[in-house]
Write an enzyme that holds these catalytic residues in place. Sequence first.
Site, short mmCIF file in Angstrom:
data_model
loop_
_atom_site.label_atom_id
_atom_site.label_comp_id
_atom_site.label_asym_id
_atom_site.label_seq_id
_atom_site.Cartn_x
_atom_site.Cartn_y
_atom_site.Cartn_z
N SER A 187 -53.35 -35.42 -28.78
CA SER A 187 -51.90 -35.31 -28.15
C SER A 187 -51.49 -36.71 -27.45
O SER A 187 -50.38 -36.90 -27.28
CB SER A 187 -51.60 -34.19 -27.27
OG SER A 187 -52.33 -34.21 -26.24
N HIS A 215 -50.55 -30.51 -32.88
CA HIS A 215 -50.00 -31.77 -33.30
C HIS A 215 -50.14 -32.15 -34.96
O HIS A 215 -49.74 -33.13 -35.15
CB HIS A 215 -50.25 -32.93 -32.39
CG HIS A 215 -49.65 -32.88 -31.10
ND1 HIS A 215 -48.35 -33.31 -30.92
CD2 HIS A 215 -49.94 -32.38 -29.85
CE1 HIS A 215 -47.96 -32.96 -29.79
NE2 HIS A 215 -48.92 -32.68 -29.01
N LYS A 246 -43.61 -27.27 -31.83
CA LYS A 246 -43.56 -28.65 -32.42
C LYS A 246 -42.68 -28.61 -33.56
O LYS A 246 -41.45 -28.76 -33.53
CB LYS A 246 -44.88 -29.28 -32.12
CG LYS A 246 -45.24 -29.37 -30.64
CD LYS A 246 -46.53 -29.91 -30.56
CE LYS A 246 -47.17 -30.08 -29.06
NZ LYS A 246 -47.24 -28.57 -28.27
#
Length: 403
Positions: A187, A215, A246
């Site tokens: 990240s 991610h 996300k």
Amino acid sequence: MPFAATRPQLAHLTAVMDDLKARGTYFKLRVLDDEQGPVCHYDGREVINLASNNYLGLCNHPKLREAAIAATRKYGVGSGAVRTIAGTMRIHMELEEKIAAFKGVEACVVFQSGFSANAGTVSSILGKEDFILSDELNHASIIDGARLSKAKIKVFRHKDVAHAEELLKEVQNEPGRKLVITDGVFSMDGDIGPVGELADLCERYGAIMMVDDAHASGVLGRNGRGSVDHFHATSKVDVQVGTLSKAIGALGGYVCGSRDLIDFLYHRARPFLFSTSHPPSVAATCIAAFDLLESEPERIARLWDNTWYFKKQLTDAGFDVGGKTTPASETPITPIILGDGRRTMDFSRALFDQGVMATGIAFPTVSEGKARIRTIMTSEHTRPQIDRALDIIVSTAKTSGIL
């Protein structure tokens, strides 16, 4: 009535804050005044937003809005209980079935956050007789879960598969299970973990393989299926963790794997057992998001086009975007490495004043001497917006003596 001052019992907290201010790394939360978008308003100022995890622009997609509103009208605003008592709604099961099918695994369980998915899973599937082999740059939620498990923790050098094997050899004859865990995408540096090689290693040594794909979800793999799919390792990875917060655009985390794994987590994962389940609007939103990953692949293509353009322009301008003093970025997370914490936070504030939201990251989030501006590209940034942001970054860097 006046607010009470800090009592002497908490004076040590004030001392820590005073130290952060002296170091120049103290910050205040910036407040978003409108919706999360490529251009939006923080603290009343219009800025080009390079700080959001909204990779695919799904936070405000019309179909997700409609799904949330329809679910609220049909089911209300809350579930009323934890999943194991009275809070499992049909829509929660539909979401888990949707994710499992998307990932190509038997089953899935949804947690209230990606952090709790990691921490709750690691801490519940292992015990004090077991071993965890963890990449040195793994996410804080993995570290916390490992500590809570009371297993013996061994840390291998970042993305160093040979070192991971050395550690596995050291413990292969010890009693207890062995778990190897890595981020799919790291990240802070935006580099991709060696998921395929570590999965092969686990196959050879009979270890459990776990990947945190927070991610990578919606970014890597077919239609955003993640790093495990990217490396064709689905059959070799025992535990896949992903996020709904996300690229999916909403809130929550999930764990995918075998039916037995998920049933075990239903019974033993403490964050699942002791947290009220998602509002139905969130579950409906996530279901709609996974449908969009399948039906609008051009969003991911656009994300990568923007990412490579942005990286090249920063590199050509002379910035260190990873690969010199830190791992090389390979994803839409692109750090601008400055090293010094005060200099980094000052640069971030100067960028904001000029119209770019780009967050400064300093110790303890990253190691001392590794402070950076972390930028994240999205599919929804237009080329004029990207070029404007680049102009501001370059000109501000020159004014600040960074370039």
